[in-house]
Design an enzyme around this catalytic site. Structure first.
Site, PDB file in Angstrom:
ATOM      1  N   ARG A 173      45.831  83.797  46.957  1.00 20.71           N
ATOM      2  CA  ARG A 173      46.735  85.070  47.469  1.00 20.71           C
ATOM      3  C   ARG A 173      45.520  85.407  48.755  1.00 20.71           C
ATOM      4  NH1 ARG A 173      45.306  90.747  46.296  1.00 20.71           N
ATOM      5  NH2 ARG A 173      46.581  92.046  47.685  1.00 20.71           N
ATOM      6  N   HIS A 207      46.798  93.947  54.473  1.00 24.38           N
ATOM      7  CA  HIS A 207      45.538  94.356  53.709  1.00 24.38           C
ATOM      8  C   HIS A 207      44.553  94.963  54.596  1.00 24.38           C
ATOM      9  CE1 HIS A 207      43.481  92.953  49.715  1.00 24.38           C
ATOM     10  NE2 HIS A 207      42.792  93.891  50.144  1.00 24.38           N
ATOM     11  N   GLU A 220      47.736  97.865  48.183  1.00 27.01           N
ATOM     12  CA  GLU A 220      46.950  99.167  47.710  1.00 27.01           C
ATOM     13  C   GLU A 220      47.373 100.222  48.576  1.00 27.01           C
ATOM     14  OE1 GLU A 220      43.108  98.690  46.537  1.00 27.01           O
ATOM     15  OE2 GLU A 220      43.319  97.368  44.927  1.00 27.01           O
ATOM     16  N   ASN A 279      46.606  95.553  40.621  1.00 26.24           N
ATOM     17  CA  ASN A 279      45.246  95.567  40.727  1.00 26.24           C
ATOM     18  C   ASN A 279      44.455  96.339  39.787  1.00 26.24           C
ATOM     19  OD1 ASN A 279      45.711  93.742  42.846  1.00 26.24           O
ATOM     20  ND2 ASN A 279      44.930  94.937  44.438  1.00 26.24           N
ATOM     21  N   TYR A 331      40.564  97.531  38.273  1.00 31.00           N
ATOM     22  CA  TYR A 331      39.372  97.537  38.195  1.00 31.00           C
ATOM     23  C   TYR A 331      38.975  98.627  36.949  1.00 31.00           C
ATOM     24  CZ  TYR A 331      39.560  94.833  42.283  1.00 31.00           C
ATOM     25  OH  TYR A 331      39.703  93.971  43.296  1.00 31.00           O
ATOM     26  N   GLU A 375      44.432  91.438  41.627  1.00 28.11           N
ATOM     27  CA  GLU A 375      43.011  91.589  41.459  1.00 28.11           C
ATOM     28  C   GLU A 375      42.381  92.112  40.345  1.00 28.11           C
ATOM     29  OE1 GLU A 375      41.558  93.944  45.179  1.00 28.11           O
ATOM     30  OE2 GLU A 375      43.320  92.889  46.250  1.00 28.11           O
TER      31      GLU A 375
HETATM   32  C1  FCB Z   1      40.551  96.533  46.208  1.00 24.76           C
HETATM   33  C2  FCB Z   1      40.873  95.879  47.525  1.00 24.76           C
HETATM   34  C3  FCB Z   1      40.171  94.583  47.593  1.00 24.76           C
HETATM   35  C4  FCB Z   1      38.590  94.480  47.527  1.00 24.76           C
HETATM   36  C5  FCB Z   1      38.397  95.143  46.058  1.00 24.76           C
HETATM   37  C6  FCB Z   1      37.069  95.291  45.495  1.00 24.76           C
HETATM   38  O1  FCB Z   1      40.595  97.944  46.069  1.00 24.76           O
HETATM   39  O2  FCB Z   1      42.073  95.434  47.518  1.00 24.76           O
HETATM   40  O3  FCB Z   1      40.111  94.315  49.114  1.00 24.76           O
HETATM   41  O4  FCB Z   1      37.981  95.595  48.478  1.00 24.76           O
HETATM   42  O5  FCB Z   1      39.136  96.226  45.847  1.00 24.76           O
END
Ligand code: FCB
Length: 784
Positions: free
Chosen positions: A70, A114, A159, A294, A296, A360
């Site tokens: 991607r 992006h 995002e 995504n 985290y 992500e």
């Molecule tokens: C996300 C973004 C990506 C990168 C990661 C760590 O929010 O999409 O570009 O910065 O975080």
């Protein structure tokens, strides 16, 4: 499906984005983007030079066995001013990339936006202007015209929450605006752009398209420990509000064609609703084929009457954002793999028809480079735990079609620049050499077997034990700490999981009960260019010494106001017994602040202001005086100095030592100011030597500057050392490899690390300790 296997056809890959890796920001007609202009951006940097090295990068991915890649298309590369003329050479680049991917058997997934908006559009209002959404649709069409015959999977926007609320609300991302109303308007226009873009793609015949959202489960601190905990009414309201802002603001319009009522009330209060036109939500809510998720970290909040709103979450007054009591990445993001299960469970429940992909997931850690590789156990373990969490959701029926690691390469992390390391592959920014980290090799195995390696080779965490045993983290903690208040059944389950996983009860578990963590936080400020190698070595030594003494090490970065705040919270929450602060930034205020928490703090380097915090320092002045005396002893009388940034205490001390030695010989210093890298050393030395051709020696405050000076001397036809002697400072590895090899002052890395570790341990034992100053030693080589 066995417990470690993934479904047939599950897609493995990686994600990147254009601005973060391509470089070549002015090449082949590319126009400027908001990130090239934003003061916190990296204007004109080569980044990972992917624009030129894409062939190598595709080969890397092929060797690792990736099924999908991607990437994002840079709007200003394709349409330099954001509208109208299409830039053929810009599209040629993606054309080549896509062909290479296909030839390597890798499916290209294109993200159209992006975050690198053409600056020309920002000048006309950017995402606060409705017109930008229409221009996006034109751009989507242009990209599809060229790549549509070969790209099968398309994502419109990446995002939108981050782009709108960090870019237009909090102002910490480009374009750096700070307006709650503009942030809401921008978010809506991004959603509209998604709708219009999707329509354009559909009418061009695209069969698989979607959007990528950053989704984060929102919980109270109590629920983090125990999912069944019932929050108070106020806390539940705080959770709902942040969930509306972060998640439902995007999920509901895209998947249901409506804004949630509670969100709409916030928007109306802040921005009015004039920007939401009839028909917008129909467009935005057209069916997608794939939702990019995504993930985290989760978000922890609770009600706190009187708390001010966080500008990234307009409408969040009376809400407190809480720290999560668990291990964190270097970015300070709490590591909570079970948050992914939770998130996917919720999405599957609320939008059961939606197919998803983890677009992500990954982590920033401070990687320590050694001659035999980059052993990033933390990153491997982060990914492994998240894959296990994903596996649980799959087992429950979540329709997740693939998993893409963020990211392939260490790259530009937006306003944080190069200091964040998310890559499976390390990139040396000076040479652009790529090196696979252990995590990349591990991921290759996962891909090859379409599943996780049998038996866990990594450190299991409290989280994993809780997930395996089906109990809360608090329960695991109670069991491993021998508390009686746990049912026999839960205890058995925990002990079985502990045995199966080979779990060693660690800091996090014990700390919940004993309030003692046996953990030391190693806090790095920005590893400024050039300081990296030295700091990495110190980190390595200090870590192994403290680990040898039975301590666990948490590496944290304190390089922005935000991350400093997180470090303070971490220490205040007593998640570390002690803190070692590493330079080279001015950490005086942070050290004082941390010291006030009562947790022992030790520093590397003399603080800028007089401080009671014990530190380990090198005799910089003595070292510089020795180098200068050595030049004088070689008969040199006309000595210039290439001087690094004088806001650094070490540089001040080296300057003082140099000046004192000259004064004793009845001479005066002659300075040229430089930055930290070799280029600036070359420039400063070039200036000195052109203005003062009579100079017969140069002393530089660092080896990098001295290496630059060697280059400048060569360019000016000066012979080193015959008619120009050069000495540096630091004895970095490169100093012995130059021609001629560099005379320098050795900073005893191991001694510094040992002294730091000792100082920390004696402070942990409650003993008082004063500063330690280590001697610096002259190393004479051929350059003098
Ligand atoms: C996300 C973004 C990506 C990168 C990661 C760590 O929010 O999409 O570009 O910065 O975080």
């Amino acid at each position: 499906m066995s417990t470690t296997r993934f479904p047939e056809g599950f897609v493995w890959g990686v994600s990147t984005s254009a601005y973060q890796i391509e470089g070549a920001t002015t090449e082949d007609g590319r126009g400027p983007s908001i990130w090239d202009v934003f003061p916190g951006g990296r204007n004109g940097d080569p980044a990972c030079d992917h624009y030129r090295r894409h062939g190598d990068d595709v080969r890397l991915m092929k060797d690792l066995g990736m099924a999908a890649y991607r990437f994002s298309v840079s709007w200003p590369r394709v349409m330099p001013t954001g509208r109208g003329r299409v830039n053929g050479p810009g599209l040629d680049f993606y054309d080549r990339l896509v062909d290479e991917l296909l030839a390597a058997g890798i499916a290209p997934y294109a993200t159209l936006y992006h975050w690198d908006l053409p600056q020309a559009l920002e000048d006309e209002g950017g995402w606060t202007s409705r017109d930008t959404a229409h221009r996006f649709a034109d751009y989507a069409r242009a990209v599809h015209d060229r790549l549509g015959d070969r790209v099968g999977t398309w994502f419109t926007i990446n995002e939108p929450w981050v782009a709108a609320f960090l870019g237009y609300g909090a102002g910490v991302h480009a374009p750096g605006r700070r307006s709650a109303a503009e942030a809401f308007t921008a978010a809506h226009h991004m959603l509209l752009a998604h709708g219009l873009g999707l329509e354009a793609l559909r009418s061009a015949g695209v069969g698989r398209a979607g959007i990528v959202l950053n989704l984060s489960p929102v919980l109270t601190p109590g629920q983090l420990g125990d999912l069944d905990a019932r929050p108070s009414e106020e806390d539940a309201a705080a959770v709902a509000r942040i969930d509306a802002l972060n998640n439902r603001q995007f999920l509901e319009p895209v998947l249901r064609g409506r804004y949630p009522a509670d969100l709409l009330a916030l928007v109306e209060r802040t921005a009015g609703l004039g920007h939401v036109h009839d028909g917008d939500l129909d467009l935005i809510g057209r069916p997608i084929d794939l939702l990019g998720v995504n993930y985290y970290t989760p978000t922890a909040v609770q009600a706190r009457p009187g708390a001010a709103a966080d500008p990234a979450f307009p409408g969040s007054e009376d809400v407190l954002f809480c720290s999560v009591p668990t291990a964190v990445t270097a970015m300070g993001w709490p590591i909570v793999p079970s948050g992914l299960t939770l998130l996917l469970r919720r999405l599957s429940r609320e939008y059961p028809e939606t197919e998803m992909m983890i677009t992500e997931n990954g982590a920033d850690f401070v990687d320590v480079l050694t001659a035999d590789g980059i052993h990033d156990v933390e990153r491997t373990s982060f990914i492994e735990e998240h894959l296990r969490a994903l596996r649980v959701a799959l087992e429950e029926g979540a329709k997740v079609r693939g998993y893409l690691v963020w990211s392939l390469l260490d790259c530009v992390e937006w306003a944080d620049g190069y200091r964040r390391k998310f890559g499976l592959v390390h990139v040396d920014l000076e040479t652009q050499r790529r090196r696979l980290k252990d995590s990349a090799l591990w991921y290759r195995d996962v891909i090859a077997r379409n599943g996780l390696p049998d038996g866990r080779t990594r450190r299991p965490t409290l989280e994993t034990v809780a997930a395996r045993a089906g109990v809360s983290r608090a329960t695991v903690s109670r069991v491993v700490n021998g508390e009686a208040s746990v049912s026999a059944e839960a205890r058995d389950a925990v002990l079985r999981a502990v045995r199966e996983l080979g779990y060693v009860p660690n800091a996090a578990a014990r700390s919940l009960v004993t309030r003692r963590t046996d953990t030391v936080a190693l806090v790095l400020s920005e590893p400024r260019h050039g300081g990296d190698a030295l700091i990495a070595a110190i980190v390595r030594y200090v870590t192994s010494m403290l680990e040898g003494a039975g301590k666990q090490i948490t590496l944290m970065l304190a390089d922005t106001a935000d991350s400093r705040r997180r470090v303070i919270q971490h220490v205040e929450a007593r998640q570390a017994d002690g803190v070692v602060l590493l330079p080279p930034d001015d950490h005086g205020p942070l050290a004082e602040r941390l010291a006030r928490t009562g947790v022992p703090v030790v520093l590397l380097g003399r603080p800028a202001v007089a401080s009671l915090v014990p530190h380990v320092d090198v005799d910089d002045a003595g070292g510089a005086a020795a180098a200068t005396a050595h030049l004088l002893g070689r008969g040199r009388r006309r000595i210039g100095m290439v001087c690094g940034p004088t806001d650094l205490v070490a540089v001040q001390d080296r300057l003082a030592g140099h000046r004192d030695a000259l004064r004793e010989a009845g001479l005066r210093p002659l300075l040229a100011l430089a930055g930290l890298d070799r280029e600036s050393g070359a420039a400063a030395a070039g200036r000195l030597l052109s203005d003062h051709p009579e100079l017969d020696a140069l002393f530089a405050t660092s080896d990098d500057l001295a290496i630059g000076a060697l280059r400048a001397a060569r360019d000016l036809g000066r012979r080193v050392p015959e008619d120009l002697a050069i000495a540096g400072f630091g004895d970095i590895d490169a100093a012995s490899c130059t021609t001629p090899a560099l005379t320098t002052v050795r900073v005893p890395v191991e001694d510094q690390a040992l002294a730091l570790a000792r100082l920390m341990l004696s402070r942990l034992d409650g003993r008082h300790a004063g500063p330690v100053v280590l001697p610096a030693r002259l190393v004479v080589r051929d350059s003098t």
